[in-house]
Write an enzyme that holds these catalytic residues in place. Sequence first.
Site, PDB file in Angstrom:
ATOM      1  N   ARG A  36     -14.175   9.817  49.052  1.00 52.28           N
ATOM      2  CA  ARG A  36     -14.575  11.343  49.603  1.00 52.28           C
ATOM      3  C   ARG A  36     -16.337  11.615  49.401  1.00 52.28           C
ATOM      4  NH1 ARG A  36      -9.420  13.530  53.059  1.00 52.28           N
ATOM      5  NH2 ARG A  36      -9.464  12.034  54.128  1.00 52.28           N
ATOM      6  N   LYS A 198       3.551   8.788  61.562  1.00 50.72           N
ATOM      7  CA  LYS A 198       3.526  10.047  62.042  1.00 50.72           C
ATOM      8  C   LYS A 198       3.488  10.377  63.866  1.00 50.72           C
ATOM      9  CE  LYS A 198       0.888  12.273  58.424  1.00 50.72           C
ATOM     10  NZ  LYS A 198      -0.274  10.779  57.540  1.00 50.72           N
ATOM     11  N   GLY A 345      -4.382   7.796  60.527  1.00 55.08           N
ATOM     12  CA  GLY A 345      -2.846   7.118  59.780  1.00 55.08           C
ATOM     13  C   GLY A 345      -3.746   6.611  58.723  1.00 55.08           C
ATOM     14  N   GLY A 368      -6.730  12.077  60.599  1.00 54.92           N
ATOM     15  CA  GLY A 368      -6.644  12.696  61.621  1.00 54.92           C
ATOM     16  C   GLY A 368      -7.219  13.413  62.482  1.00 54.92           C
TER      17      GLY A 368
HETATM   18  P1  AMP Z   1       0.266   7.069  58.670  1.00 53.70           P
HETATM   19  O1  AMP Z   1       0.096   8.402  58.234  1.00 53.70           O
HETATM   20  O2  AMP Z   1       1.195   8.035  60.149  1.00 53.70           O
HETATM   21  O3  AMP Z   1      -0.172   5.745  59.046  1.00 53.70           O
HETATM   22  O4  AMP Z   1       2.056   6.129  57.936  1.00 53.70           O
HETATM   23  C1  AMP Z   1       2.089   5.866  56.958  1.00 53.70           C
HETATM   24  C2  AMP Z   1       2.717   5.216  56.243  1.00 53.70           C
HETATM   25  O5  AMP Z   1       3.826   4.976  56.891  1.00 53.70           O
HETATM   26  C3  AMP Z   1       3.053   4.436  54.716  1.00 53.70           C
HETATM   27  O6  AMP Z   1       3.129   5.256  53.803  1.00 53.70           O
HETATM   28  C4  AMP Z   1       3.981   3.093  54.860  1.00 53.70           C
HETATM   29  O7  AMP Z   1       4.379   3.211  54.265  1.00 53.70           O
HETATM   30  C5  AMP Z   1       5.054   4.210  56.188  1.00 53.70           C
HETATM   31  N1  AMP Z   1       5.179   3.034  57.197  1.00 53.70           N
HETATM   32  C6  AMP Z   1       5.395   2.157  58.287  1.00 53.70           C
HETATM   33  N2  AMP Z   1       6.304   1.075  58.238  1.00 53.70           N
HETATM   34  C7  AMP Z   1       7.244   2.509  57.680  1.00 53.70           C
HETATM   35  C8  AMP Z   1       8.726   1.792  57.930  1.00 53.70           C
HETATM   36  N3  AMP Z   1       9.280   0.638  58.670  1.00 53.70           N
HETATM   37  N4  AMP Z   1       9.493   2.593  57.171  1.00 53.70           N
HETATM   38  C9  AMP Z   1       9.773   3.685  56.780  1.00 53.70           C
HETATM   39  N5  AMP Z   1       7.879   3.799  56.493  1.00 53.70           N
HETATM   40  C10 AMP Z   1       7.083   2.937  57.535  1.00 53.70           C
END
Ligand code: AMP
Length: 403
Positions: A36, A198, A345, A368
């Site tokens: 960043r 999320k 994400g 976000g």
């Molecule tokens: P996000 O910030 O919403 O993109 O979420 C990312 C997180 O989702 C990462 O830390 C991944 O390890 C987690 N993740 C992805 N698939 C899975 C899963 N099947 N079970 C648990 N965590 C997951």
Amino acid sequence: MNYLTLEDMELDGKRVLLRADYNVTYSDGKITDDKRIRETLPTIKYLLGKKCKIILMSHFNRPQDDLKKGKSMEEVRKKNTLKPVAARLSELLGKAVVFVDSCNPSSVPNAQVVLLENTRLCKQEEKNDEAYAKNLASLADVYVNDAFGCSHRAHASVHAVTKFLPSCAGFLMDKEIKELSSLFSPKKPFIAIIGGAKADKIGVIKSLLPKVDSIIIGGVLANTFLKSRGLDIKGSKFDEESLEFAKEYCNHEKIMLPEDFIVADRFAEDAESREAGLKDIPDGWRILDIDGKTIRKYKAKLMKAKTVLWAGPLGVFEFDKFATGTREVAEFLAESHAHTIVGGGDSSAAVDKFGLTEKMSHVSTGGGASLEFIEKQGKLPGIIALEESYHSHRQEGVSEILL
Ligand code: AMP
């Protein structure tokens, strides 16, 4: 979108108030990822070339939450100071960066680059307080916003401040807006890949559905969709908050769900793991990645795409054992001719981990903010503020601005 950029401004020798997003990852007293900071260098160097005096400001973490939890102001200041960022920026620029130990100073030292203390240490920041914004504005002649990652927040240093100074977008902000806006009239076929954990992906899916040809689903979101169909996902993580939405959309013709998985007996790097269809997940085991058949199906769909948006990893990519689905899709996109935007994400962290950032068309810094940008068609407070500033200064005919 109508807003001014650096090149529209008369900047020679001016005092510039520059909002950056220096909410860096930090642990054990060290900056662990300075991306960043590096991303603001083009704007800073351009301003230095114009002999500007640069007054940088940024938020860092959520100090007001720490205060609400009862921590002392001293503790909160120590934990949330931007001082280490000044040191790192100075190394990157090869130039002194003077740190000002206040987020609301009445004056700043006479140096070419200064960095103010974390704006969120002042409670007026998150209230979009005009008096606070006016004081910040009094330090400069021009305001530049290069903090795309904060453009979804109506906070004083990104929103109210634009009322008091001629304002424009920095290079990073402008690049993010242009790249993400290209998704509003994409070359077709347009495929979105939405994963992660999320719940912030729901609004994006809703707004994308009319525009995309398909949405490929992975991660915890996929588990939530499968559960909403009444399928038994055993001990897999799912998102309660998204379940109702998933029920409504799980049979939508554009939504693609995984069919085979890598499952594990626990959530750990060294967990016992095996391949499984939904029917053969052992009791108490959980889905941590997609497997071969699904990866092939997803690649076949992506093969035809001319535009791809990727938000959220397809599995637990942080553990090598469960990173295959995310890595294979990332490698496939890196070689693809489609215009590929990675944004929102943790998919940008995943692409970084696999060393593929440079091979994507654009990897957004927004997190976000990128998701909200897509969901709200670019109408984010920080961007609206720049547009309003453009229109008001146009009407006023402010002489410093070249229109
Ligand atoms: P996000 O910030 O919403 O993109 O979420 C990312 C997180 O989702 C990462 O830390 C991944 O390890 C987690 N993740 C992805 N698939 C899975 C899963 N099947 N079970 C648990 N965590 C997951």
